[in-house]
Design a protein around this motif. Structure first.
Motif, PDB file in Angstrom:
ATOM      1  N   SER A  14      43.613  47.584  38.439  1.00 14.07           N
ATOM      2  CA  SER A  14      43.784  46.202  39.351  1.00 14.07           C
ATOM      3  C   SER A  14      42.724  45.243  39.300  1.00 14.07           C
ATOM      4  O   SER A  14      41.512  46.552  39.250  1.00 14.07           O
ATOM      5  CB  SER A  14      44.519  46.633  40.463  1.00 14.07           C
ATOM      6  OG  SER A  14      44.478  45.004  41.368  1.00 14.07           O
ATOM      7  N   TYR A  22      47.656  44.978  36.763  1.00 15.98           N
ATOM      8  CA  TYR A  22      48.363  45.338  35.336  1.00 15.98           C
ATOM      9  C   TYR A  22      48.484  47.078  35.353  1.00 15.98           C
ATOM     10  O   TYR A  22      48.005  47.914  34.654  1.00 15.98           O
ATOM     11  CB  TYR A  22      46.552  45.241  34.064  1.00 15.98           C
ATOM     12  CG  TYR A  22      46.686  44.017  34.285  1.00 15.98           C
ATOM     13  CD1 TYR A  22      46.817  42.925  33.693  1.00 15.98           C
ATOM     14  CD2 TYR A  22      45.706  43.646  34.899  1.00 15.98           C
ATOM     15  CE1 TYR A  22      46.356  41.990  33.424  1.00 15.98           C
ATOM     16  CE2 TYR A  22      44.998  42.103  35.331  1.00 15.98           C
ATOM     17  CZ  TYR A  22      45.880  40.886  34.481  1.00 15.98           C
ATOM     18  OH  TYR A  22      44.833  39.779  34.151  1.00 15.98           O
ATOM     19  N   GLU A  31      40.053  39.537  41.730  1.00 10.99           N
ATOM     20  CA  GLU A  31      39.502  38.021  41.680  1.00 10.99           C
ATOM     21  C   GLU A  31      39.637  38.107  43.218  1.00 10.99           C
ATOM     22  O   GLU A  31      39.596  38.364  44.108  1.00 10.99           O
ATOM     23  CB  GLU A  31      40.915  37.737  41.697  1.00 10.99           C
ATOM     24  CG  GLU A  31      41.759  37.833  40.501  1.00 10.99           C
ATOM     25  CD  GLU A  31      42.942  37.535  40.572  1.00 10.99           C
ATOM     26  OE1 GLU A  31      43.724  36.684  40.975  1.00 10.99           O
ATOM     27  OE2 GLU A  31      43.642  37.680  38.667  1.00 10.99           O
ATOM     28  N   GLN A  79      40.706  38.890  45.988  1.00  8.06           N
ATOM     29  CA  GLN A  79      42.120  39.488  45.397  1.00  8.06           C
ATOM     30  C   GLN A  79      42.601  40.036  44.476  1.00  8.06           C
ATOM     31  O   GLN A  79      41.444  40.836  44.046  1.00  8.06           O
ATOM     32  CB  GLN A  79      42.995  37.906  44.824  1.00  8.06           C
ATOM     33  CG  GLN A  79      42.505  37.235  46.398  1.00  8.06           C
ATOM     34  CD  GLN A  79      43.366  37.288  47.827  1.00  8.06           C
ATOM     35  OE1 GLN A  79      44.514  37.151  47.376  1.00  8.06           O
ATOM     36  NE2 GLN A  79      42.379  37.196  49.247  1.00  8.06           N
ATOM     37  N   LYS A 111      44.782  41.323  40.947  1.00  7.44           N
ATOM     38  CA  LYS A 111      46.102  40.909  40.085  1.00  7.44           C
ATOM     39  C   LYS A 111      46.632  42.669  39.444  1.00  7.44           C
ATOM     40  O   LYS A 111      45.460  42.890  38.485  1.00  7.44           O
ATOM     41  CB  LYS A 111      45.948  40.160  39.105  1.00  7.44           C
ATOM     42  CG  LYS A 111      46.628  40.050  38.492  1.00  7.44           C
ATOM     43  CD  LYS A 111      46.525  38.766  37.010  1.00  7.44           C
ATOM     44  CE  LYS A 111      48.086  38.603  36.192  1.00  7.44           C
ATOM     45  NZ  LYS A 111      47.133  37.431  35.389  1.00  7.44           N
TER      46      LYS A 111
END
Length: 119
Positions: free
Chosen positions: A42, A37, A45, A33, A35
């Protein structure tokens, strides 16, 4: 707890020539996964080790002296099939080495990685 992490590898960042393609590939094959920014970074995760991808004109290749990141698989052949189905290019087919077997591939953003198994 901080003493346990002192001088340990904590975070790995990959340059990628195509951030969206790298993210899609690792989501599809390895269920990572991300996240975001901003549009050019990125964070990874659920990848086993914290890290991220950043948009760049270069990428990690062992032929250029880069470190090789090696992932683990409980089913090497199935992972190889998933890598190629998702657009990865196998550059070293499965081969034995002391302790197991592995293959090396390029992900769509240009980075070279390997996958190994002790089975």
């Amino acid at each position: 707890m901080p003493e346990l992490n002192h001088h340990k590898i904590n975070y790995v960042e990959f340059a990628t020539k195509n951030l969206s393609a790298s993210k899609l590939f690792f989501q599809t094959v390895f269920n990572w996964q991300f996240k975001d920014y901003g549009p050019e970074y990125s964070a990874i995760e659920e990848g086993g080790l914290d890290g991220g991808f950043y948009q760049a004109d270069t990428c990690a290749r062992t032929e250029n002296g880069s470190a090789l990141v090696v992932l683990y698989s409980a089913n090497l052949e199935a992972t190889l099939q998933s890598v190629t189905a998702a657009g990865g290019i196998v550059i070293k087919e499965i081969f034995p080495f002391p302790g197991g077997r592995r293959f090396q591939f390029l992900e769509p953003g240009g980075n070279e990685l390997a996958v190994w198994s002790d089975i």
